[in-house]
Design a protein around this motif. Structure first.
Motif, PDB file in Angstrom:
ATOM      1  N   ASP A   1       0.831  -1.210   0.000  1.00  0.00           N
ATOM      2  CA  ASP A   1       0.000   0.000   0.000  1.00  0.00           C
ATOM      3  C   ASP A   1       0.869   1.264   0.000  1.00  0.00           C
ATOM      4  O   ASP A   1       0.593   2.218  -0.739  1.00  0.00           O
ATOM      5  CB  ASP A   1      -0.922   0.011   1.231  1.00  0.00           C
ATOM      6  CG  ASP A   1      -2.067  -0.989   1.108  1.00  0.00           C
ATOM      7  OD1 ASP A   1      -2.401  -1.363  -0.033  1.00  0.00           O
ATOM      8  OD2 ASP A   1      -2.628  -1.381   2.150  1.00  0.00           O
ATOM      9  N   ILE A   2       1.913   1.252   0.826  1.00  0.00           N
ATOM     10  CA  ILE A   2       2.789   2.427   0.896  1.00  0.00           C
ATOM     11  C   ILE A   2       3.542   2.611  -0.414  1.00  0.00           C
ATOM     12  O   ILE A   2       3.677   3.734  -0.915  1.00  0.00           O
ATOM     13  CB  ILE A   2       3.780   2.289   2.069  1.00  0.00           C
ATOM     14  CG1 ILE A   2       3.033   2.326   3.407  1.00  0.00           C
ATOM     15  CG2 ILE A   2       4.832   3.402   2.024  1.00  0.00           C
ATOM     16  CD1 ILE A   2       3.916   2.112   4.615  1.00  0.00           C
ATOM     17  N   MET A   3       4.033   1.525  -0.986  1.00  0.00           N
ATOM     18  CA  MET A   3       4.761   1.632  -2.246  1.00  0.00           C
ATOM     19  C   MET A   3       3.884   2.225  -3.344  1.00  0.00           C
ATOM     20  O   MET A   3       4.330   3.097  -4.105  1.00  0.00           O
ATOM     21  CB  MET A   3       5.274   0.251  -2.666  1.00  0.00           C
ATOM     22  CG  MET A   3       6.415  -0.274  -1.818  1.00  0.00           C
ATOM     23  SD  MET A   3       6.912  -1.982  -2.239  1.00  0.00           S
ATOM     24  CE  MET A   3       7.449  -1.746  -3.930  1.00  0.00           C
ATOM     25  N   VAL A   4       2.646   1.780  -3.419  1.00  0.00           N
ATOM     26  CA  VAL A   4       1.729   2.309  -4.427  1.00  0.00           C
ATOM     27  C   VAL A   4       1.396   3.766  -4.133  1.00  0.00           C
ATOM     28  O   VAL A   4       1.331   4.600  -5.051  1.00  0.00           O
ATOM     29  CB  VAL A   4       0.450   1.444  -4.481  1.00  0.00           C
ATOM     30  CG1 VAL A   4      -0.617   2.122  -5.327  1.00  0.00           C
ATOM     31  CG2 VAL A   4       0.779   0.064  -5.045  1.00  0.00           C
ATOM     32  N   ASP A   5       1.204   4.085  -2.850  1.00  0.00           N
ATOM     33  CA  ASP A   5       0.910   5.467  -2.475  1.00  0.00           C
ATOM     34  C   ASP A   5       2.054   6.395  -2.873  1.00  0.00           C
ATOM     35  O   ASP A   5       1.840   7.473  -3.441  1.00  0.00           O
ATOM     36  CB  ASP A   5       0.651   5.548  -0.972  1.00  0.00           C
ATOM     37  CG  ASP A   5       0.252   6.958  -0.530  1.00  0.00           C
ATOM     38  OD1 ASP A   5      -0.490   7.639  -1.277  1.00  0.00           O
ATOM     39  OD2 ASP A   5       0.678   7.373   0.567  1.00  0.00           O
ATOM     40  N   LEU A   6       3.287   5.964  -2.595  1.00  0.00           N
ATOM     41  CA  LEU A   6       4.456   6.766  -2.965  1.00  0.00           C
ATOM     42  C   LEU A   6       4.575   6.893  -4.478  1.00  0.00           C
ATOM     43  O   LEU A   6       4.932   7.965  -4.997  1.00  0.00           O
ATOM     44  CB  LEU A   6       5.725   6.142  -2.392  1.00  0.00           C
ATOM     45  CG  LEU A   6       5.888   6.197  -0.872  1.00  0.00           C
ATOM     46  CD1 LEU A   6       7.097   5.379  -0.429  1.00  0.00           C
ATOM     47  CD2 LEU A   6       6.028   7.650  -0.399  1.00  0.00           C
ATOM     48  N   ALA A   7       4.304   5.803  -5.192  1.00  0.00           N
ATOM     49  CA  ALA A   7       4.365   5.840  -6.658  1.00  0.00           C
ATOM     50  C   ALA A   7       3.338   6.817  -7.213  1.00  0.00           C
ATOM     51  O   ALA A   7       3.622   7.577  -8.151  1.00  0.00           O
ATOM     52  CB  ALA A   7       4.137   4.449  -7.222  1.00  0.00           C
TER      53      ALA A   7
ATOM     54  N   ALA B   1       2.047  12.009  -9.654  1.00  0.00           N
ATOM     55  CA  ALA B   1       1.282  13.256  -9.695  1.00  0.00           C
ATOM     56  C   ALA B   1       2.192  14.475  -9.754  1.00  0.00           C
ATOM     57  O   ALA B   1       1.846  15.499 -10.351  1.00  0.00           O
ATOM     58  CB  ALA B   1       0.366  13.346  -8.478  1.00  0.00           C
ATOM     59  N   SER B   2       3.377  14.360  -9.140  1.00  0.00           N
ATOM     60  CA  SER B   2       4.305  15.497  -9.109  1.00  0.00           C
ATOM     61  C   SER B   2       5.384  15.414 -10.176  1.00  0.00           C
ATOM     62  O   SER B   2       6.270  16.273 -10.234  1.00  0.00           O
ATOM     63  CB  SER B   2       4.971  15.579  -7.734  1.00  0.00           C
ATOM     64  OG  SER B   2       5.763  14.428  -7.489  1.00  0.00           O
ATOM     65  N   GLY B   3       5.321  14.381 -11.007  1.00  0.00           N
ATOM     66  CA  GLY B   3       6.350  14.198 -12.033  1.00  0.00           C
ATOM     67  C   GLY B   3       7.606  13.552 -11.505  1.00  0.00           C
ATOM     68  O   GLY B   3       8.623  13.504 -12.192  1.00  0.00           O
ATOM     69  N   GLY B   4       7.550  13.030 -10.284  1.00  0.00           N
ATOM     70  CA  GLY B   4       8.732  12.433  -9.676  1.00  0.00           C
ATOM     71  C   GLY B   4       9.124  11.097 -10.242  1.00  0.00           C
ATOM     72  O   GLY B   4      10.213  10.608  -9.992  1.00  0.00           O
TER      73      GLY B   4
END
Length: 268
Positions: free
Chosen positions: A201-207, A212-215
């Motif tokens: 869940d955290i990995m997907v959230d970070l992705a 969204a920010s172009g990161g």
């Protein structure tokens, strides 16, 4: 007149060395006298001392004979070449000494100082040594491929650690996972499954945040897939649970770990 033993002792070498110089033609071997012994005069002593001096200075034996016969200008030129060679050897050895010294430091072997700083920051945040060790190996792969980009990449990673508590939480969960024992037959127990679900869940959230920010845009590095594949493969080789974790990430619509990508929905 000197025996070979006396000659060797005077010049500060061994009898075996003198015989070797005879064998390669560097020092002329005198004829035997009436008693059957070889006798050496003053010139032989001088020649042997010169040979010893040049050899001790690092001059290859194959070049000493020519240097002894050279005129002053040629001799000086040869000495300069040897000096240049020795300077290069000294620089190489100094580099080797630094690398050997890094062995004691552990983390700094084959990775630049910026990475070492990042690893120390992870330790400060409570990340386990097993995770840090895995990070070291991963950064070795990255630094070998993009040595000029390491500072930029590390700055971004440090910024993410400082502003995003989810990243810190991810590292701590991974630390718990890697220090836990595998169940029999490598089947995941209920608690471990829950932990993997939370990590996914955290990995997907970070992705999604990065997307969204172009990161998630790795610039020109994105076209070089090999380092990303190697780092991900390294994680899989280190812990079979990574395979299950990546499956969970895929179930959530993403693929990959190091370079997460959103899966395209199949056409209706």
């Amino acid at each position: 007149m000197l025996t070979i033993g006396q000659l060797a002792a005077y010049a500060g070498v061994t009898v075996r060395t003198v015989r070797h110089y005879h064998q390669i033609g560097l020092l002329p071997e005198p004829e035997r006298d009436e008693s059957g012994y070889r006798r050496y005069g003053a010139k032989a002593v001088v020649s042997l001392i010169k040979i010893r001096t040049l050899a001790n200075a690092g001059v290859p034996l194959s070049r000493i004979g020519l240097m002894l016969e050279a005129d002053a200008a040629t001799f000086a030129e040869a000495v300069q070449k040897i000096d240049d060679h020795l300077r290069g050897e000294i620089e190489r050895l100094e580099t080797s000494r630094k690398q050997i010294a890094q062995l004691a430091a552990g983390d700094s072997l084959a990775v630049p100082p910026e990475v070492t700083f990042y690893l120390d920051r992870l330790r400060e945040l409570g990340v386990s040594e097993q995770i840090v060790k895995g990070e070291v190996d991963g950064w070795i792969l990255v630094a070998a491929r993009w040595p000029d980009r390491i500072r930029e990449i590390i700055d971004e990673k440090l910024d993410e650690l400082g502003r995003n508590p989810q990243t810190v939480r991810l590292y701590r969960l991974l630390s718990e996972l890697i220090e836990s024992d595998l169940a029999d037959d490598e089947r995941l127990d209920e608690r471990l499954e829950e932990r993997l679900e939370e990590v996914a869940d955290i990995m997907v959230d970070l992705a999604e945040q990065a997307d969204a920010s172009g990161g998630n845009d790795f610039g020109d590095m994105a076209h070089d897939e090999l380092p990303f594949d190697l780092v991900e493969s390294l994680a899989l080789e280190n812990d079979p649970r990574v395979r299950r974790l990546l499956d969970m990430v895929r179930e959530r619509g993403w693929t990959g770990w190091v370079r997460p990508e959103r899966l395209r929905k199949p056409p209706d």
